[in-house]
Design a protein around this motif. Sequence first.
Motif, PDB file in Angstrom:
ATOM      1  N   UNK A 132       5.416 -48.754  26.061  1.00 10.69           N
ATOM      2  CA  UNK A 132       5.275 -48.717  27.519  1.00 10.69           C
ATOM      3  C   UNK A 132       4.486 -47.455  27.850  1.00 10.69           C
ATOM      4  N   UNK A 133       3.421 -47.592  28.624  1.00 10.47           N
ATOM      5  CA  UNK A 133       2.627 -46.422  29.011  1.00 10.47           C
ATOM      6  C   UNK A 133       2.224 -46.521  30.464  1.00 10.47           C
ATOM      7  N   UNK A 134       2.152 -45.374  31.104  1.00 13.20           N
ATOM      8  CA  UNK A 134       1.739 -45.354  32.489  1.00 13.20           C
ATOM      9  C   UNK A 134       1.362 -43.960  32.945  1.00 13.20           C
ATOM     10  N   UNK A 135       1.033 -43.871  34.218  1.00 16.12           N
ATOM     11  CA  UNK A 135       0.663 -42.592  34.833  1.00 16.12           C
ATOM     12  C   UNK A 135       1.957 -41.918  35.276  1.00 16.12           C
ATOM     13  N   UNK A 136       2.256 -40.769  34.684  1.00 19.35           N
ATOM     14  CA  UNK A 136       3.486 -40.053  35.003  1.00 19.35           C
ATOM     15  C   UNK A 136       3.257 -38.921  36.003  1.00 19.35           C
ATOM     16  N   UNK A 137       2.017 -38.490  36.133  1.00 18.60           N
ATOM     17  CA  UNK A 137       1.655 -37.431  37.079  1.00 18.60           C
ATOM     18  C   UNK A 137       0.513 -37.959  37.936  1.00 18.60           C
ATOM     19  N   UNK A 187       4.375 -33.058  26.695  1.00 20.49           N
ATOM     20  CA  UNK A 187       3.695 -33.385  27.956  1.00 20.49           C
ATOM     21  C   UNK A 187       4.434 -32.797  29.156  1.00 20.49           C
ATOM     22  N   UNK A 188       3.677 -32.473  30.199  1.00 17.52           N
ATOM     23  CA  UNK A 188       4.250 -31.858  31.393  1.00 17.52           C
ATOM     24  C   UNK A 188       5.347 -32.708  32.026  1.00 17.52           C
ATOM     25  N   UNK A 189       5.210 -34.010  31.974  1.00 14.52           N
ATOM     26  CA  UNK A 189       6.185 -34.913  32.602  1.00 14.52           C
ATOM     27  C   UNK A 189       7.365 -35.236  31.692  1.00 14.52           C
ATOM     28  N   UNK A 190       7.300 -34.836  30.436  1.00 10.58           N
ATOM     29  CA  UNK A 190       8.283 -35.266  29.449  1.00 10.58           C
ATOM     30  C   UNK A 190       9.709 -34.861  29.717  1.00 10.58           C
ATOM     31  N   UNK A 191       9.923 -33.609  30.068  1.00  9.41           N
ATOM     32  CA  UNK A 191      11.295 -33.138  30.235  1.00  9.41           C
ATOM     33  C   UNK A 191      12.020 -33.893  31.343  1.00  9.41           C
ATOM     34  N   UNK A 192      11.382 -34.072  32.475  1.00 11.37           N
ATOM     35  CA  UNK A 192      12.028 -34.776  33.595  1.00 11.37           C
ATOM     36  C   UNK A 192      12.286 -36.241  33.245  1.00 11.37           C
ATOM     37  N   UNK A 193      11.329 -36.886  32.604  1.00 11.98           N
ATOM     38  CA  UNK A 193      11.531 -38.283  32.226  1.00 11.98           C
ATOM     39  C   UNK A 193      12.637 -38.412  31.177  1.00 11.98           C
ATOM     40  N   UNK A 234      -2.520 -39.706  22.345  1.00 13.86           N
ATOM     41  CA  UNK A 234      -3.827 -39.088  22.577  1.00 13.86           C
ATOM     42  C   UNK A 234      -4.322 -39.241  24.016  1.00 13.86           C
ATOM     43  N   UNK A 235      -3.573 -39.902  24.880  1.00 12.84           N
ATOM     44  CA  UNK A 235      -4.046 -40.145  26.249  1.00 12.84           C
ATOM     45  C   UNK A 235      -4.037 -38.861  27.078  1.00 12.84           C
ATOM     46  N   UNK A 236      -4.753 -38.827  28.202  1.00 17.96           N
ATOM     47  CA  UNK A 236      -4.820 -37.632  29.041  1.00 17.96           C
ATOM     48  C   UNK A 236      -3.440 -37.174  29.537  1.00 17.96           C
ATOM     49  N   UNK A 237      -3.367 -35.926  29.969  1.00 17.87           N
ATOM     50  CA  UNK A 237      -2.121 -35.253  30.333  1.00 17.87           C
ATOM     51  C   UNK A 237      -1.289 -35.997  31.368  1.00 17.87           C
ATOM     52  N   UNK A 238      -1.932 -36.767  32.250  1.00 15.86           N
ATOM     53  CA  UNK A 238      -1.195 -37.399  33.345  1.00 15.86           C
ATOM     54  C   UNK A 238      -0.478 -38.676  32.908  1.00 15.86           C
ATOM     55  N   UNK A 239      -0.719 -39.141  31.710  1.00 15.02           N
ATOM     56  CA  UNK A 239      -0.018 -40.294  31.155  1.00 15.02           C
ATOM     57  C   UNK A 239       1.282 -39.858  30.488  1.00 15.02           C
ATOM     58  N   UNK A 240       2.199 -40.793  30.346  1.00 16.06           N
ATOM     59  CA  UNK A 240       3.311 -40.660  29.431  1.00 16.06           C
ATOM     60  C   UNK A 240       3.698 -42.063  29.003  1.00 16.06           C
TER      61      UNK A 240
END
Length: 131
Positions: A13-18, A61-67, A114-120
């Motif tokens: 599952x992948x999407x825009x997290x930021x 990733x920046x969004x990782x901890x919250x997710x 390898x996706x950009x930072x805004x993905x998770x």
Amino acid sequence: MEKLAELQNESDIRGIAIATKEYQANLTVEAVRKIARGIINWLCQSGIKEKITMGVGRDSRLSGQKLQETMIEELTVYGVDVYDFGLATTPALFMSTQFSQFSCDVGIMLTASHLPYYYNGIKIFSQKGGR
């Protein structure tokens, strides 16, 4: 309204997290809550009758901890025993389903490789392999 099916690709599952100027976030805290419930439902339908055990880890990733916090919170609300692996590697989460000292029914890795930072993303491993 979030369309969770749009987040699934062939192996995870992948999407825009930021959210960015170009993209609206769709792998949100609420989406992760729903995905956690879906994973529990899938396990129950797969015939697991006993207490469910899962391992959850993330990359840097920046969004990782919250997710990750959201995933763990939602799983525990539904009675799942959770190992919090914190910062981890994808192979470590897979091995949490293989090593007897953990015996996780599922390993969940929050990563978008390898996706950009805004993905998770969410990679799901069972004792039979990846999903």
